[in-house]
Design a protein around this motif. Structure first.
Motif, PDB file in Angstrom:
ATOM      1  N   CYS A 119       0.796  -1.229   0.000  1.00  0.00           N
ATOM      2  CA  CYS A 119       0.000   0.000   0.000  1.00  0.00           C
ATOM      3  C   CYS A 119       0.831   1.283   0.000  1.00  0.00           C
ATOM      4  O   CYS A 119       0.361   2.312  -0.467  1.00  0.00           O
ATOM      5  CB  CYS A 119      -1.021  -0.007   1.124  1.00  0.00           C
ATOM      6  N   SER A 180       1.547  -7.875   5.849  1.00  0.00           N
ATOM      7  CA  SER A 180       0.411  -7.207   6.488  1.00  0.00           C
ATOM      8  C   SER A 180      -0.753  -6.981   5.549  1.00  0.00           C
ATOM      9  O   SER A 180      -1.692  -6.285   5.888  1.00  0.00           O
ATOM     10  CB  SER A 180       0.872  -5.858   7.054  1.00  0.00           C
ATOM     11  N   LYS A 210      -5.854  -9.060  11.136  1.00  0.00           N
ATOM     12  CA  LYS A 210      -5.756  -7.612  10.960  1.00  0.00           C
ATOM     13  C   LYS A 210      -7.125  -7.089  10.558  1.00  0.00           C
ATOM     14  O   LYS A 210      -7.693  -7.504   9.544  1.00  0.00           O
ATOM     15  CB  LYS A 210      -4.728  -7.286   9.888  1.00  0.00           C
ATOM     16  N   PHE A 219      -1.272   6.503  10.852  1.00  0.00           N
ATOM     17  CA  PHE A 219      -0.255   5.752  10.097  1.00  0.00           C
ATOM     18  C   PHE A 219      -0.368   6.061   8.607  1.00  0.00           C
ATOM     19  O   PHE A 219       0.628   6.189   7.902  1.00  0.00           O
ATOM     20  CB  PHE A 219      -0.446   4.245  10.299  1.00  0.00           C
ATOM     21  N   ARG A 220      -1.591   6.172   8.139  1.00  0.00           N
ATOM     22  CA  ARG A 220      -1.769   6.400   6.703  1.00  0.00           C
ATOM     23  C   ARG A 220      -1.218   7.771   6.300  1.00  0.00           C
ATOM     24  O   ARG A 220      -0.749   7.940   5.188  1.00  0.00           O
ATOM     25  CB  ARG A 220      -3.233   6.199   6.309  1.00  0.00           C
ATOM     26  N   ARG A 232     -10.547  -0.877   2.652  1.00  0.00           N
ATOM     27  CA  ARG A 232      -9.855  -2.169   2.641  1.00  0.00           C
ATOM     28  C   ARG A 232     -10.743  -3.317   3.135  1.00  0.00           C
ATOM     29  O   ARG A 232     -10.254  -4.349   3.563  1.00  0.00           O
ATOM     30  CB  ARG A 232      -8.599  -2.092   3.496  1.00  0.00           C
ATOM     31  N   GLN A 236      -9.248  -6.749   4.640  1.00  0.00           N
ATOM     32  CA  GLN A 236      -9.035  -6.740   6.092  1.00  0.00           C
ATOM     33  C   GLN A 236     -10.314  -7.215   6.796  1.00  0.00           C
ATOM     34  O   GLN A 236     -11.399  -7.165   6.226  1.00  0.00           O
ATOM     35  CB  GLN A 236      -8.636  -5.336   6.553  1.00  0.00           C
ATOM     36  N   LYS A 263      -4.126  -7.067  15.270  1.00  0.00           N
ATOM     37  CA  LYS A 263      -3.981  -5.635  15.017  1.00  0.00           C
ATOM     38  C   LYS A 263      -5.337  -5.025  14.713  1.00  0.00           C
ATOM     39  O   LYS A 263      -6.057  -5.596  13.899  1.00  0.00           O
ATOM     40  CB  LYS A 263      -3.045  -5.467  13.820  1.00  0.00           C
ATOM     41  N   SER A 289      -1.262   3.242  15.395  1.00  0.00           N
ATOM     42  CA  SER A 289      -1.081   4.691  15.404  1.00  0.00           C
ATOM     43  C   SER A 289      -2.229   5.436  16.089  1.00  0.00           C
ATOM     44  O   SER A 289      -1.998   6.382  16.845  1.00  0.00           O
ATOM     45  CB  SER A 289      -0.902   5.199  13.976  1.00  0.00           C
ATOM     46  N   TYR A 328       4.350   2.465  19.185  1.00  0.00           N
ATOM     47  CA  TYR A 328       5.048   3.746  19.034  1.00  0.00           C
ATOM     48  C   TYR A 328       5.498   4.277  20.390  1.00  0.00           C
ATOM     49  O   TYR A 328       6.221   5.251  20.460  1.00  0.00           O
ATOM     50  CB  TYR A 328       4.136   4.748  18.303  1.00  0.00           C
TER      51      TYR A 328
HETATM   52  C1  PBG Z   1      -0.278  -1.601   5.808  1.00  0.00           C
HETATM   53  C2  PBG Z   1      -0.123  -1.255   7.220  1.00  0.00           C
HETATM   54  C3  PBG Z   1      -0.957  -0.402   7.940  1.00  0.00           C
HETATM   55  C4  PBG Z   1      -0.455  -0.346   9.232  1.00  0.00           C
HETATM   56  C5  PBG Z   1       0.661  -1.162   9.289  1.00  0.00           C
HETATM   57  N1  PBG Z   1       0.839  -1.732   8.024  1.00  0.00           N
HETATM   58  C6  PBG Z   1      -2.054   0.451   7.487  1.00  0.00           C
HETATM   59  C7  PBG Z   1      -3.252  -0.084   6.849  1.00  0.00           C
HETATM   60  O1  PBG Z   1      -3.519  -1.272   6.770  1.00  0.00           O
HETATM   61  O2  PBG Z   1      -3.968   0.792   6.390  1.00  0.00           O
HETATM   62  C8  PBG Z   1      -1.067   0.442  10.330  1.00  0.00           C
HETATM   63  C9  PBG Z   1      -0.234   0.661  11.507  1.00  0.00           C
HETATM   64  C10 PBG Z   1      -0.719   1.704  12.422  1.00  0.00           C
HETATM   65  O3  PBG Z   1      -1.815   2.274  12.309  1.00  0.00           O
HETATM   66  O4  PBG Z   1       0.045   2.005  13.334  1.00  0.00           O
HETATM   67  N2  PBG Z   1       0.771  -2.207   5.232  1.00  0.00           N
END
Ligand code: PBG
Length: 341
Positions: A119, A180, A210, A219-220, A232, A236, A263, A289, A328
């Motif tokens: 991504c 992931s 996930k 994070f994004r 997603r 997901q 997650k 995040s 974090y």
């Molecule tokens: C995607 C990925 C994501 C996170 C880690 N790997 C974002 C998503 O799936 O949109 C999120 C991590 C976070 O929010 O701390 N490869």
């Protein structure tokens, strides 16, 4: 009144630690690190106070900062210099994660885990290459928008790509890879690729359960990986489902996953507990995040004590059954742990 049983006896200061059921060590923690090929200077991530995207030239220094706190493992995320529909920079030998991994494993003792996903590398921001999906009855002339072809991630083509990405990370020196993208069969495809290329010693930590979570927002921004359209949900997991997590995990275990990740963490502690009870594998939880950002935001307003809530969050994730935690808060919490070497 029968007061034979007085639990408060064991809550006195000198005995509390002796009877405590859960402990947190710096070596339980994994610190996420963002390496950015588009910048020569560190760039603060606004929605994640204290975190920055670092240029490749600063990756080693950044990891050394982590190691100083007692945390021994990092999870690398890359922001490539360019994006395209297939995400080709994700498996380039001179790609951002490959380059950073090479330097970090040459110059430090950190245990390097790499995020294997697309991504951040695709221009559409989805976790794989796209294909048209026909919804409804493809033969009808219906004007119903539900029957229009829509784009979705092509699972099986993406598996080939994930295999290449994982191998390129291992070639650069990654100690562990962490897919992931929530593609069906991703762990098996990556295991096969790694074994074929002589990396049978490299473990896979699968983002096995996930969820399609709104807690990934910051994070994004940090990794510049928000989907350009849609969401997603097609890959997901639905936050409503718990039994499905066990099914997902079982598939990953059958395909050779070494570590199982849940997650996000705090809103999904029931899933951490379920997986802990059902499987013998190490369980990881990703304190994402949004979980970090909300505590910071509340603390900024003076509504929460940041140090206390961070520590309590991580302790709770361990108590639920996680062996390792991606967070974090890793450095901040590790620095304050009494067990620090
Ligand atoms: C995607 C990925 C994501 C996170 C880690 N790997 C974002 C998503 O799936 O949109 C999120 C991590 C976070 O929010 O701390 N490869």
């Amino acid at each position: 009144m029968d007061l034979t049983h007085r639990p408060r006896r064991l809550r006195q200061d000198r005995v509390r630690d002796l009877v405590s059921e859960t402990s947190l060590e710096p070596t339980d923690l994994i610190a996420p690190v963002f390496v950015d090929a588009t910048t020569d200077v560190r760039r603060p991530i606004e929605s994640m106070p204290g975190h920055e995207r670092v240029p490749i030239d600063d990756a080693v220094a950044r990891v050394e900062e982590v190691l100083e706190t007692g945390v021994e493992a990092v999870m690398l995320f890359g922001i490539p210099e360019s994006k395209d529909p297939e995400g080709t920079r994700a498996w380039a030998d001179d790609g951002v994660v490959q380059e950073a991994t090479r330097r970090i494993s040459d110059e430090t003792d950190a245990y390097v885990i790499t995020d294997v996903c697309l991504c951040e590398y695709t221009d559409h921001g989805h976790c794989g290459s796209l294909e048209e999906e026909l919804r409804g009855d493809a033969d009808t002339d219906s004007d119903d928008p539900a029957c229009e072809p829509t784009l979705t991630v092509d699972n099986d083509t993406t598996l080939e790509t994930l295999d290449r990405i994982a191998v390129s990370h291992a070639e650069a020196g990654a100690d562990m890879v962490a897919p992931s993208g929530m593609m069906d069969g991703m762990v098996g495809a990556i295991r096969e690729g790694l074994d074929r290329e002589g990396f049978d010693h490299v473990p896979i930590m699968s983002y096995a359960a996930k969820y399609e979570s709104a807690f990934y927002g910051p994070f994004r921004d940090a990794a510049d990986g928000a989907p350009a359209f849609g969401n997603r949900r097609h890959y997901q997991m639905d936050p409503a489902n718990a039994r499905e997590a066990l099914r997902e995990v079982r598939l990953d275990v059958e395909q050779g996953a070494d570590v199982l990740m849940v997650k996000p963490a705090l809103p999904y502690l029931d899933i951490v507990r379920d997986i802990r009870r059902e499987f013998d594998h190490p369980v990881a939880a990703y304190n994402v995040s949004g979980e970090y950002a909300m505590l910071h935001a509340a603390a900024e307003k003076g509504w929460l004590d940041l140090e206390a809530v961070a520590l309590e969050s991580l302790l709770s994730i361990k108590r639920a059954g996680a062996d390792l935690i991606l967070t974090y808060f890793a450095e901040d919490v590790a620095e304050r742990l009494p067990t620090r070497a």
